[in-house]
Enzyme design. Structure first.
Site, PDB file in Angstrom:
ATOM      1  N   GLU A  62       0.824  -1.208   0.000  1.00  0.00           N
ATOM      2  CA  GLU A  62       0.000   0.000   0.000  1.00  0.00           C
ATOM      3  C   GLU A  62       0.859   1.260   0.000  1.00  0.00           C
ATOM      4  O   GLU A  62       0.496   2.282  -0.582  1.00  0.00           O
ATOM      5  CB  GLU A  62      -0.937  -0.002   1.216  1.00  0.00           C
ATOM      6  CG  GLU A  62      -1.828  -1.228   1.330  1.00  0.00           C
ATOM      7  CD  GLU A  62      -2.734  -1.407   0.131  1.00  0.00           C
ATOM      8  OE1 GLU A  62      -2.912  -0.462  -0.654  1.00  0.00           O
ATOM      9  OE2 GLU A  62      -3.267  -2.516  -0.039  1.00  0.00           O
ATOM     10  N   HIS A  65       1.744   2.274  -3.493  1.00  0.00           N
ATOM     11  CA  HIS A  65       0.690   3.066  -4.139  1.00  0.00           C
ATOM     12  C   HIS A  65       0.736   4.525  -3.670  1.00  0.00           C
ATOM     13  O   HIS A  65       0.625   5.444  -4.478  1.00  0.00           O
ATOM     14  CB  HIS A  65      -0.691   2.493  -3.788  1.00  0.00           C
ATOM     15  CG  HIS A  65      -0.975   1.152  -4.385  1.00  0.00           C
ATOM     16  ND1 HIS A  65      -0.823   0.884  -5.725  1.00  0.00           N
ATOM     17  CD2 HIS A  65      -1.431   0.001  -3.809  1.00  0.00           C
ATOM     18  CE1 HIS A  65      -1.166  -0.371  -5.964  1.00  0.00           C
ATOM     19  NE2 HIS A  65      -1.529  -0.933  -4.815  1.00  0.00           N
TER      20      HIS A  65
END
Length: 264
Positions: A62, A65
């Site tokens: 994550e 991202h």
């Protein structure tokens, strides 16, 4: 229609790892040492090592991202705390953390989690848009390569279970295997998954509207595909094609999974 301005002031602690992430890393390191020395119940050691290692990889996935989003123009990810590797800051901790951990424990597969929320209004390039989606799976690929280094350097095909460090190597092989499965699943061009996000910016407006309708059901579609015996067989054949080339012995991976499920 009015747009909210992008935050131009980055919080001082934006890139400082959160105490929660550091705590997970500490558990990973300590449980790894415990598995290496066979301290206490080795099954519990392996369980903690694999789960903590998987949590670390989810956070880094994550984080990939978020970092790509930040440097592509969406500075709001800093205000949301996405750059601090805190799993509790994700838009859906249930999809991003809890569900993937449960699936790892039950089925031994790296299920993709729910991604951080990127404000794509501030991304002015289709290449950057695709890169934001690609950085998560890329993190899994890098982690798989790092975890596989010992197996590329030494042949573990006939590893002896009586080896005092066998449990550690089995757990590390399982972790590398999980990274490979996560990378492959995330790269599938399915709406709602990272692979779909890579393709999405290059679709026409009409296809994007249709894509958005199916995006919330991407996970369901993934489960349906994996539920099919033939698709499941193809998927794992594809996974083992790569794990074999990373030096990961299937028997060692299976041993890691058996050790992790110490209660069975």
């Amino acid at each position: 229609m009015t747009y909210e301005p992008v935050s131009t002031r980055r919080p001082n602690s934006a890139f400082v790892p959160s105490p929660i992430f550091l705590g997970i890393v500490a558990v990973f390191a300590v449980s790894g040492f415990m598995a290496w020395t066979r301290f206490g119940n080795v099954g519990v050691d392996v369980f903690l090592f694999v789960v903590a290692g998987w949590l670390v990889s989810l956070c880094l996935h994550e984080y990939g991202h978020a970092v790509a989003g930040y440097f592509s123009g969406d500075h709001s990810v800093a205000d949301k705390g996405y750059l601090r590797l805190n799993p509790l800051k994700y838009t859906s901790p249930l999809l991003s953390i809890i569900l993937p951990v449960i699936v790892v424990i039950i089925g031994g597969i790296g299920l993709p989690g729910g991604a951080v929320w990127i404000d794509h209004r501030h991304i002015n390039s289709r290449v950057k848009d695709s890169l934001i989606s690609a950085t998560g799976p890329l993190a899994n690929i890098v982690l798989a390569l790092i975890a596989s280094v010992p197996f590329l350097a030494r042949d573990f095909t006939f590893a002896d279970p009586s080896d005092p460090h066998y449990a550690f190597w089995a757990a590390l092989a399982l972790l590398a295997f999980l990274q490979v499965t996560a990378a492959i699943l995330n790269l599938l061009p399915i709406p709602g998954l990272d692979g779909g996000g890579i393709v999405y910016p290059w679709l026409s407006r009409e296809y994007q509207r249709a894509w958005n309708l199916f995006a919330p059901y991407g996970f369901i579609l993934l489960f349906v595909l994996l539920w099919q015996s033939r698709a499941n067989e193809y998927f794992f054949s594809f996974v083992y094609f790569f794990t074999d080339r990373l030096g990961l012995d299937s028997g060692l991976i299976a041993s890691g999974f058996d050790l992790m499920r110490f209660w069975s």
